[in-house]
Motif scaffolding. Structure first.
Motif, PDB file in Angstrom:
ATOM      1  N   GLN A  20       0.828  -1.204   0.000  1.00  0.00           N
ATOM      2  CA  GLN A  20       0.000   0.000   0.000  1.00  0.00           C
ATOM      3  C   GLN A  20       0.864   1.257   0.000  1.00  0.00           C
ATOM      4  N   THR A  21       1.986   1.223   0.710  1.00  0.00           N
ATOM      5  CA  THR A  21       2.900   2.370   0.722  1.00  0.00           C
ATOM      6  C   THR A  21       3.397   2.663  -0.682  1.00  0.00           C
ATOM      7  N   ARG A  22       3.770   1.623  -1.412  1.00  0.00           N
ATOM      8  CA  ARG A  22       4.213   1.806  -2.792  1.00  0.00           C
ATOM      9  C   ARG A  22       3.120   2.426  -3.658  1.00  0.00           C
ATOM     10  N   GLN A  23       1.936   1.854  -3.582  1.00  0.00           N
ATOM     11  CA  GLN A  23       0.832   2.340  -4.414  1.00  0.00           C
ATOM     12  C   GLN A  23       0.446   3.768  -4.044  1.00  0.00           C
ATOM     13  N   LEU A  24       0.365   4.061  -2.754  1.00  0.00           N
ATOM     14  CA  LEU A  24       0.017   5.412  -2.327  1.00  0.00           C
ATOM     15  C   LEU A  24       1.125   6.414  -2.637  1.00  0.00           C
ATOM     16  N   GLY A  25       2.375   5.966  -2.588  1.00  0.00           N
ATOM     17  CA  GLY A  25       3.494   6.845  -2.942  1.00  0.00           C
ATOM     18  C   GLY A  25       3.432   7.264  -4.398  1.00  0.00           C
ATOM     19  N   ILE A  26       3.200   6.312  -5.275  1.00  0.00           N
ATOM     20  CA  ILE A  26       3.106   6.616  -6.710  1.00  0.00           C
ATOM     21  C   ILE A  26       1.871   7.467  -6.990  1.00  0.00           C
ATOM     22  N   ALA A  27       0.741   7.137  -6.353  1.00  0.00           N
ATOM     23  CA  ALA A  27      -0.473   7.935  -6.534  1.00  0.00           C
ATOM     24  C   ALA A  27      -0.262   9.357  -6.023  1.00  0.00           C
ATOM     25  N   GLY A  28       0.443   9.491  -4.911  1.00  0.00           N
ATOM     26  CA  GLY A  28       0.729  10.813  -4.355  1.00  0.00           C
ATOM     27  C   GLY A  28       1.571  11.657  -5.290  1.00  0.00           C
ATOM     28  N   ILE A  29       2.540  11.039  -5.929  1.00  0.00           N
ATOM     29  CA  ILE A  29       3.363  11.776  -6.900  1.00  0.00           C
ATOM     30  C   ILE A  29       2.498  12.249  -8.063  1.00  0.00           C
ATOM     31  N   ALA A  30       1.553  11.421  -8.487  1.00  0.00           N
ATOM     32  CA  ALA A  30       0.626  11.821  -9.556  1.00  0.00           C
ATOM     33  C   ALA A  30      -0.245  12.994  -9.105  1.00  0.00           C
ATOM     34  N   ILE A  31      -0.706  12.975  -7.860  1.00  0.00           N
ATOM     35  CA  ILE A  31      -1.516  14.081  -7.341  1.00  0.00           C
ATOM     36  C   ILE A  31      -0.696  15.365  -7.302  1.00  0.00           C
ATOM     37  N   VAL A  32       0.552  15.271  -6.848  1.00  0.00           N
ATOM     38  CA  VAL A  32       1.433  16.446  -6.828  1.00  0.00           C
ATOM     39  C   VAL A  32       1.597  16.994  -8.234  1.00  0.00           C
ATOM     40  N   LEU A  46       5.996  23.828  -9.014  1.00  0.00           N
ATOM     41  CA  LEU A  46       5.911  23.282  -7.657  1.00  0.00           C
ATOM     42  C   LEU A  46       6.115  24.413  -6.650  1.00  0.00           C
ATOM     43  N   ASN A  47       5.096  24.666  -5.834  1.00  0.00           N
ATOM     44  CA  ASN A  47       5.311  25.601  -4.742  1.00  0.00           C
ATOM     45  C   ASN A  47       6.004  24.854  -3.603  1.00  0.00           C
ATOM     46  N   ASP A  48       6.276  25.559  -2.520  1.00  0.00           N
ATOM     47  CA  ASP A  48       7.001  24.933  -1.399  1.00  0.00           C
ATOM     48  C   ASP A  48       6.265  23.721  -0.829  1.00  0.00           C
ATOM     49  N   THR A  49       4.949  23.840  -0.709  1.00  0.00           N
ATOM     50  CA  THR A  49       4.167  22.750  -0.122  1.00  0.00           C
ATOM     51  C   THR A  49       4.199  21.509  -1.002  1.00  0.00           C
ATOM     52  N   LEU A  50       4.006  21.698  -2.298  1.00  0.00           N
ATOM     53  CA  LEU A  50       4.032  20.545  -3.211  1.00  0.00           C
ATOM     54  C   LEU A  50       5.435  19.954  -3.321  1.00  0.00           C
ATOM     55  N   LEU A  51       6.447  20.793  -3.242  1.00  0.00           N
ATOM     56  CA  LEU A  51       7.824  20.287  -3.271  1.00  0.00           C
ATOM     57  C   LEU A  51       8.096  19.422  -2.041  1.00  0.00           C
ATOM     58  N   LYS A  52       7.642  19.884  -0.870  1.00  0.00           N
ATOM     59  CA  LYS A  52       7.806  19.087   0.358  1.00  0.00           C
ATOM     60  C   LYS A  52       7.073  17.750   0.233  1.00  0.00           C
ATOM     61  N   ALA A  53       5.859  17.799  -0.329  1.00  0.00           N
ATOM     62  CA  ALA A  53       5.089  16.557  -0.510  1.00  0.00           C
ATOM     63  C   ALA A  53       5.829  15.604  -1.436  1.00  0.00           C
ATOM     64  N   ILE A  55       9.020  15.454  -2.154  1.00  0.00           N
ATOM     65  CA  ILE A  55      10.239  14.948  -1.516  1.00  0.00           C
ATOM     66  C   ILE A  55       9.895  13.829  -0.524  1.00  0.00           C
ATOM     67  N   CYS A  56       8.852  14.025   0.264  1.00  0.00           N
ATOM     68  CA  CYS A  56       8.442  12.994   1.237  1.00  0.00           C
ATOM     69  C   CYS A  56       7.999  11.710   0.539  1.00  0.00           C
ATOM     70  N   LEU A  57       7.250  11.848  -0.548  1.00  0.00           N
ATOM     71  CA  LEU A  57       6.765  10.664  -1.260  1.00  0.00           C
ATOM     72  C   LEU A  57       7.914   9.914  -1.935  1.00  0.00           C
ATOM     73  N   ILE A  58       8.833  10.649  -2.530  1.00  0.00           N
ATOM     74  CA  ILE A  58      10.006  10.008  -3.142  1.00  0.00           C
ATOM     75  C   ILE A  58      10.855   9.353  -2.065  1.00  0.00           C
ATOM     76  N   GLY A 125       4.036  13.173   3.480  1.00  0.00           N
ATOM     77  CA  GLY A 125       3.799  13.593   2.098  1.00  0.00           C
ATOM     78  C   GLY A 125       2.331  13.888   1.845  1.00  0.00           C
ATOM     79  N   TYR A 126       1.465  13.009   2.329  1.00  0.00           N
ATOM     80  CA  TYR A 126       0.030  13.234   2.171  1.00  0.00           C
ATOM     81  C   TYR A 126      -0.454  14.402   3.034  1.00  0.00           C
TER      82      TYR A 126
END
Length: 140
Positions: A20-32, A46-53, A55-58, A125-126
Motif C-alpha cells: 500500500q505504501t508503494r501504491q500510495l506513494g506513486i499515486a501521491g506523486i501523480a496528485i502532486v 511546484l510551490n514549497d508545499t508541493l515540493l515538500k510533498a 520529496i516525502c513521497l520520493i 507527504g500526504y
C-alpha cells in the motif's frame, strides 16, 4: 494463539502495508503533478508545499527499496557465513536442512527502521498534499 500464527499475521500485515505504501506513494506523486499544473507547456510549477510533498513521497519509495536491499544483503551475508560454518563443522556439501539459530537482531532493527520511516514519510507527504488542497478551497 500460537506464536507461529501471530508471526504469520504480522508478516502478512507488514507485506500489505509495504504494498500500500508503494501504491500510495506513486499515486501521491501523480496528485502532486496534477496540482502543480500537469501538462502545461510552461512546465511544472511546484510551490514549497508541493515540493515538500514530492520529496516525502520520493523518500517513502526510496526507503521502501532500501528496506528490501538491507534485508537481502544482511540475510544473504549471514546465511552464507552460517552455511560455510556448517559445511566445515559437518564436512558435508548440502547443509540446507541444518538449524543455524536466529539471525542477529540488528538485522531486524534495520528492516523495521526502514519500514516505519517509509510509512512516516508517506503520511507526511500526504499531509502536505492535503494542506495544499485545503489551501486552494475558497468558501466565499
Amino acid at each position: 494463539m500460537l506464536l507461529e500464527k501471530g508471526r504469520a499475521a504480522y508478516y502478512q500485515s507488514s507485506d500489505t502495508a509495504s504494498q500500500q505504501t508503494r501504491q500510495l506513494g506513486i499515486a501521491g506523486i501523480a496528485i502532486v503533478w496534477l496540482l502543480s499544473g500537469g501538462l502545461q507547456t510552461s512546465g511544472i510549477n511546484l510551490n514549497d508545499t508541493l515540493l515538500k510533498a514530492a520529496i516525502c513521497l520520493i523518500l517513502a519509495l526510496t526507503l521502501d527499496i532500501l528496506q528490501y536491499v538491507w534485508k537481502t544483503a544482511t540475510f544473504a551475508i549471514w546465511v552464507r557465513l552460517k552455511e560455510s560454518e556448517k559445511r566445515l563443522e559437518l564436512s558435508e556439501r548440502n547443509v540446507d536442512d541444518q538449524e543455524v539459530g536466529d539471525a542477529p537482531s540488528v538485522f531486524l532493527w534495520g528492516v523495521w527502521a526502514f519500514f516505519y520511516l517509509k510509512i512516516m514519510a508517506l503520511i507526511l507527504g500526504y499531509w502536505w498534499i492535503f494542506s495544499e488542497m485545503f489551501s486552494r478551497i475558497n468558501l466565499s
